[in-house]
Design a protein around this motif. Structure first.
Motif, short mmCIF file in Angstrom:
data_model
loop_
_atom_site.label_atom_id
_atom_site.label_comp_id
_atom_site.label_asym_id
_atom_site.label_seq_id
_atom_site.Cartn_x
_atom_site.Cartn_y
_atom_site.Cartn_z
N ALA A 4 0.83 -1.20 0.00
CA ALA A 4 0.00 0.00 0.00
C ALA A 4 0.86 1.26 0.00
O ALA A 4 0.54 2.25 -0.66
CB ALA A 4 -0.92 -0.01 1.23
N VAL A 5 2.00 1.22 0.73
CA VAL A 5 2.91 2.37 0.76
C VAL A 5 3.54 2.59 -0.60
O VAL A 5 3.62 3.72 -1.10
CB VAL A 5 4.00 2.17 1.84
CG1 VAL A 5 5.08 3.24 1.72
CG2 VAL A 5 3.38 2.19 3.24
N VAL A 6 3.99 1.48 -1.23
CA VAL A 6 4.58 1.60 -2.57
C VAL A 6 3.54 2.14 -3.56
O VAL A 6 3.84 3.00 -4.40
CB VAL A 6 5.12 0.24 -3.04
CG1 VAL A 6 5.54 0.31 -4.51
CG2 VAL A 6 6.31 -0.18 -2.19
N GLY A 7 2.32 1.64 -3.47
CA GLY A 7 1.25 2.13 -4.35
C GLY A 7 1.01 3.62 -4.17
O GLY A 7 0.81 4.35 -5.15
N LEU A 8 1.05 4.09 -2.91
CA LEU A 8 0.87 5.52 -2.64
C LEU A 8 2.00 6.34 -3.26
O LEU A 8 1.76 7.40 -3.85
CB LEU A 8 0.82 5.75 -1.13
CG LEU A 8 0.74 7.22 -0.67
CD1 LEU A 8 -0.53 7.88 -1.23
CD2 LEU A 8 0.76 7.31 0.85
N LEU A 9 3.24 5.85 -3.15
CA LEU A 9 4.39 6.56 -3.72
C LEU A 9 4.26 6.66 -5.24
O LEU A 9 4.57 7.70 -5.83
CB LEU A 9 5.69 5.86 -3.34
CG LEU A 9 6.06 5.90 -1.84
CD1 LEU A 9 7.31 5.07 -1.57
CD2 LEU A 9 6.26 7.33 -1.38
N VAL A 10 3.81 5.57 -5.87
CA VAL A 10 3.62 5.59 -7.33
C VAL A 10 2.55 6.60 -7.70
O VAL A 10 2.69 7.36 -8.68
CB VAL A 10 3.26 4.18 -7.85
CG1 VAL A 10 2.85 4.25 -9.32
CG2 VAL A 10 4.44 3.24 -7.68
N ASN A 11 1.48 6.65 -6.93
CA ASN A 11 0.40 7.61 -7.23
C ASN A 11 0.86 9.05 -7.03
O ASN A 11 0.50 9.93 -7.80
CB ASN A 11 -0.81 7.32 -6.33
CG ASN A 11 -1.54 6.06 -6.75
OD1 ASN A 11 -1.76 5.83 -7.93
ND2 ASN A 11 -1.90 5.23 -5.79
N LEU A 12 1.65 9.29 -5.98
CA LEU A 12 2.18 10.63 -5.77
C LEU A 12 3.11 11.03 -6.91
O LEU A 12 3.10 12.19 -7.36
CB LEU A 12 2.92 10.70 -4.43
CG LEU A 12 2.04 10.56 -3.17
CD1 LEU A 12 2.90 10.57 -1.92
CD2 LEU A 12 1.00 11.68 -3.12
#
Length: 429
Positions: free
Chosen positions: A137-145
């Motif tokens: 979920a953290v990696v997904g958030l970084l990609v979205n940012l």
């Protein structure tokens, strides 16, 4: 006999009605697709090698994200490549709105799927592998940012310059907020003078003020003769007002004409071009809904990632397993709301609903201020920042033809395509 003529202003002359940042937004969208695709491959391959079902699932989720971006990217590319295709009667400017409407439907489906999965987990809780789920979920958030950054935070920003020669002055007649190109300069034997149109809360008048310290105004004043595109002329006598000259009579709209200034024993020609004030342009008329849809996709994904992280952390810390599906329900409702707004706005444009009522009101006012009557008026959007108008006018002035009204409407830079029908007032009655 009515006079019927069609003309296009500015970029709309060749029926190209794409947004001002079209190519830039196209490149940004493809960059986001490349990032999401790379992340998708890494997650699917990594999950397969290390036996992580959660990693593979997130990789597949990333593929739907890239697919949604692909709708926007292909719309940008197709609209650009076919911008001059004569089969598109009013250009390809609305293709972005069509793509935005399609993306809104995809977002609505995603919201339903997330909501369904969340409710299912409420009814039938499943064990959560926190060690895998939280880092993903953290990696997904970084990609979205990173995607938000690539798309550019100010995707709604559009600048509109105003160089009309209108002053907003103080009691001395000087322009406290003027740009250098607001006033036209004339160089005379008595010095350099600024010629401007002043209308700060009053009917518009000409003002002539010294531009340099050594410039001297003549007590006798002078005159300004306007020459409009249809050849009509009007003389404005100038009188001294204590430090500057001002015309006795008010200047009728439109304020687009050549002006011959007679003063200091000579004649000096300047030209005024009127543009619509930036605050007279409705935001809905200039918004790029294709970029908006791409932006909503990444923001929605980022919001879901944040909710997922919060829900997982609380579930792990306090054993509240219901927090994970609750975060899913909240995320689904947020996405559904954004989807509805996007669907409503793009659908309205596809159905030719006028997104800028002020533009229509201003078009009617500027024509009727000249003493004519607007019989019929239709204003609609052709693309981001491009509006079209069909106007039927009744006039008792025999010398006014369609060219006169095209000149009148040139003040509205958002009007990229205009069709004018002129009828004698008796015939219209």
């Amino acid at each position: 006999m009515s006079d019927f003529n069609d003309a296009a202003f500015g970029a709309g002359h060749d029926h190209i009605f794409l947004g001002s940042a079209h190519e830039q937004n196209e490149r940004r969208t493809w960059a986001v697709i490349a990032l999401c695709s790379a992340m998708m491959v890494v997650e699917i391959v990594g999950g397969s090698l290390f036996g992580s079902l959660a990693l593979v699932a997130d990789g597949l989720h990333m593929s739907t994200h890239a697919g949604a971006m692909l709708i926007a990217a292909l719309a940008y590319t197709y609209a650009r490549k076919h911008a001059t295709d004569s089969r598109f009667v009013f250009g390809t400017g609305k293709l972005g709105d069509l793509a935005g409407f399609t993306s809104a439907i995809v977002l609505a489906m995603i919201a339903l799927l997330i909501g369904y999965e969340a409710v299912s987990r409420f009814l039938s809780p499943v064990p959560i592998h926190f060690g895998e789920a939280i880092p993903i979920a953290v990696v997904g958030l970084l990609v979205n940012l990173a995607s938000v950054w690539l798309l550019g935070g100010d995707h709604h920003g559009h600048g509109h310059a105003h160089s009309h020669g209108h002053g907003h002055g103080n009691e001395h007649g000087h322009d406290d907020h003027a740009h250098e190109d607001d006033a036209q300069k004339v160089f005379t034997a008595s010095g350099v003078f600024d010629v401007s149109i002043f209308e700060d809360g009053v009917p518009p008048v000409f003002r002539v003020a010294p531009a340099t310290a050594g410039s001297r105004l003549e007590a006798a004043g002078g005159a300004i003769t306007t020459v409009r595109p249809d050849g009509s002329r009007q003389v404005f006598d100038l009188v001294e007002r204590g430090g500057y000259l001002e015309s006795k009579d008010h200047i009728p709209e439109p304020h687009a004409f050549k002006a011959v200034v007679r003063m200091a024993g000579g004649e000096y020609e300047v030209e005024f071009e009127e543009h619509v004030h930036h605050d007279e342009v409705d935001h809905a008329a200039i918004r790029d809904h294709n970029m908006r849809s791409a932006y909503i996709h990444v923001i929605a994904d980022a919001a879901v990632s944040v909710l997922a992280i919060v829900g997982l952390l609380l579930a792990r810390a306090f054993g509240w397993l219901w927090m994970d599906p609750l975060a899913g329900v909240i995320g689904a409702l947020v996405i559904a709301n954004w989807s509805y707004g996007l669907m409503r706005d793009t659908g309205a444009i596809l159905l030719d609903i006028n997104p800028d009522r002020r533009m229509a009101d201003n078009v009617r006012q500027v024509i009727e201020d000249s003493g004519d009557k607007v019989i019929d008026l239709h204003v609609w959007r052709l693309g981001p920042g491009h509006m079209s108008a069909v106007v039927s006018v009744a006039t008792s002035e025999s010398h006014r033809d369609s060219r006169f009204y095209h000149a009148v409407l040139k003040r509205f830079k958002g009007l990229s395509h205009v069709t004018v029908e002129v009828q004698p007032a008796q015939a219209a009655a």
